[in-house]
Design a protein around this motif. Sequence first.
Motif, PDB file in Angstrom:
ATOM      1  N   LYS A   1       0.856  -1.185   0.000  1.00  0.00           N
ATOM      2  CA  LYS A   1       0.000   0.000   0.000  1.00  0.00           C
ATOM      3  C   LYS A   1       0.888   1.229   0.000  1.00  0.00           C
ATOM      4  O   LYS A   1       1.700   1.407   0.903  1.00  0.00           O
ATOM      5  CB  LYS A   1      -0.909   0.008   1.217  1.00  0.00           C
ATOM      6  CG  LYS A   1      -1.995   1.073   1.185  1.00  0.00           C
ATOM      7  CD  LYS A   1      -2.962   0.876   2.355  1.00  0.00           C
ATOM      8  CE  LYS A   1      -4.156   1.798   2.265  1.00  0.00           C
ATOM      9  NZ  LYS A   1      -5.129   1.565   3.362  1.00  0.00           N
TER      10      LYS A   1
ATOM     11  N   THR B   1     -14.285   5.200  -8.667  1.00  0.00           N
ATOM     12  CA  THR B   1     -12.918   4.891  -9.065  1.00  0.00           C
ATOM     13  C   THR B   1     -12.903   4.294 -10.465  1.00  0.00           C
ATOM     14  O   THR B   1     -13.913   3.770 -10.956  1.00  0.00           O
ATOM     15  CB  THR B   1     -12.263   3.883  -8.094  1.00  0.00           C
ATOM     16  OG1 THR B   1     -13.118   2.744  -7.956  1.00  0.00           O
ATOM     17  CG2 THR B   1     -12.007   4.502  -6.743  1.00  0.00           C
TER      18      THR B   1
ATOM     19  N   TYR C   1     -10.065   1.962 -13.015  1.00  0.00           N
ATOM     20  CA  TYR C   1      -8.807   1.234 -13.028  1.00  0.00           C
ATOM     21  C   TYR C   1      -8.427   0.804 -14.441  1.00  0.00           C
ATOM     22  O   TYR C   1      -9.278   0.414 -15.245  1.00  0.00           O
ATOM     23  CB  TYR C   1      -8.910  -0.026 -12.158  1.00  0.00           C
ATOM     24  CG  TYR C   1      -9.175   0.251 -10.712  1.00  0.00           C
ATOM     25  CD1 TYR C   1     -10.476   0.262 -10.208  1.00  0.00           C
ATOM     26  CD2 TYR C   1      -8.134   0.513  -9.829  1.00  0.00           C
ATOM     27  CE1 TYR C   1     -10.738   0.525  -8.881  1.00  0.00           C
ATOM     28  CE2 TYR C   1      -8.381   0.767  -8.489  1.00  0.00           C
ATOM     29  CZ  TYR C   1      -9.677   0.771  -8.032  1.00  0.00           C
ATOM     30  OH  TYR C   1      -9.925   1.033  -6.705  1.00  0.00           O
TER      31      TYR C   1
ATOM     32  N   LYS D   1      -6.638  -3.892 -12.708  1.00  0.00           N
ATOM     33  CA  LYS D   1      -8.021  -4.034 -12.274  1.00  0.00           C
ATOM     34  C   LYS D   1      -8.229  -5.384 -11.611  1.00  0.00           C
ATOM     35  O   LYS D   1      -7.743  -6.410 -12.098  1.00  0.00           O
ATOM     36  CB  LYS D   1      -8.952  -3.894 -13.478  1.00  0.00           C
ATOM     37  CG  LYS D   1     -10.412  -3.689 -13.139  1.00  0.00           C
ATOM     38  CD  LYS D   1     -11.198  -3.379 -14.403  1.00  0.00           C
ATOM     39  CE  LYS D   1     -12.633  -3.035 -14.100  1.00  0.00           C
ATOM     40  NZ  LYS D   1     -13.391  -2.698 -15.322  1.00  0.00           N
TER      41      LYS D   1
ATOM     42  N   SER E   1      -6.148  -4.199  -7.469  1.00  0.00           N
ATOM     43  CA  SER E   1      -5.745  -2.901  -6.931  1.00  0.00           C
ATOM     44  C   SER E   1      -6.950  -2.188  -6.346  1.00  0.00           C
ATOM     45  O   SER E   1      -8.075  -2.351  -6.823  1.00  0.00           O
ATOM     46  CB  SER E   1      -5.137  -2.025  -8.032  1.00  0.00           C
ATOM     47  OG  SER E   1      -3.967  -2.600  -8.535  1.00  0.00           O
ATOM     48  N   THR E   2      -6.667  -1.373  -5.338  1.00  0.00           N
ATOM     49  CA  THR E   2      -7.709  -0.539  -4.748  1.00  0.00           C
ATOM     50  C   THR E   2      -7.167   0.866  -4.548  1.00  0.00           C
ATOM     51  O   THR E   2      -6.125   1.042  -3.907  1.00  0.00           O
ATOM     52  CB  THR E   2      -8.173  -1.089  -3.396  1.00  0.00           C
ATOM     53  OG1 THR E   2      -8.641  -2.425  -3.560  1.00  0.00           O
ATOM     54  CG2 THR E   2      -9.293  -0.236  -2.826  1.00  0.00           C
TER      55      THR E   2
ATOM     56  N   SER F   1      -8.066   4.517  -2.940  1.00  0.00           N
ATOM     57  CA  SER F   1      -8.951   5.142  -1.960  1.00  0.00           C
ATOM     58  C   SER F   1      -8.351   6.470  -1.525  1.00  0.00           C
ATOM     59  O   SER F   1      -7.200   6.769  -1.828  1.00  0.00           O
ATOM     60  CB  SER F   1      -9.167   4.221  -0.760  1.00  0.00           C
ATOM     61  OG  SER F   1      -7.936   3.936  -0.127  1.00  0.00           O
TER      62      SER F   1
ATOM     63  N   GLN G   1      -3.440   0.376  -3.090  1.00  0.00           N
ATOM     64  CA  GLN G   1      -3.045  -0.938  -2.608  1.00  0.00           C
ATOM     65  C   GLN G   1      -3.070  -1.914  -3.786  1.00  0.00           C
ATOM     66  O   GLN G   1      -4.062  -1.971  -4.515  1.00  0.00           O
ATOM     67  CB  GLN G   1      -3.966  -1.433  -1.495  1.00  0.00           C
ATOM     68  CG  GLN G   1      -3.529  -2.767  -0.902  1.00  0.00           C
ATOM     69  CD  GLN G   1      -4.121  -3.025   0.467  1.00  0.00           C
ATOM     70  OE1 GLN G   1      -5.198  -2.518   0.795  1.00  0.00           O
ATOM     71  NE2 GLN G   1      -3.437  -3.812   1.271  1.00  0.00           N
TER      72      GLN G   1
END
Length: 118
Positions: free
Chosen positions: A18, A57, A59, A64, A67-68, A70, A81
Motif C-alpha cells: 500500500k 474509481t 482502473y 483491475k 488494486s484498490t 482510496s 493498494q
Amino acid sequence: VQLQASGGGLVQTGDSLKVSCVGSGDTFSNYVMGWFRQAPGKEREFLGSINWSGDSTYYRDSVKGRSTISRDNAKSTLYLQIHNLKPEDTAVYLCAADQQGVWPYDYWGQGTQVTVSS
C-alpha cells in the motif's frame, strides 16, 4: 497542491503493498486524484483514478481486480493498494492531481519506488 508519495520498497512476488500520497497547500477534495507508474525505459502508465469525494474509481485493465484506490480527504491522503505483485509491477509509482480529472494532470508528486523480486 504539493504531493508527496511514500510507502514503496522491495517486496516479493505475490506480496501486497500500500503506497500513500499526501497533499498539502490546497483543499485536497478539490482534486481528482490519479496513480501512475513508470518503469525504466518505458512510458508513464496510468493506473487509475478516484473522484473528488472518493465514491467513484476507475482502473486500468492491467491492475483491475488486484488494486484498490482510496482517499481520506480529512487526512489529505490518497492510497493505492496492489495485491499479488509481479516483477512487471516494478516501477516508480506517482500520484497526480487535477481539478477536472482530465489529462494532462496539473500536479505531480515525486514518486516512490516499488521493486518486486521474483
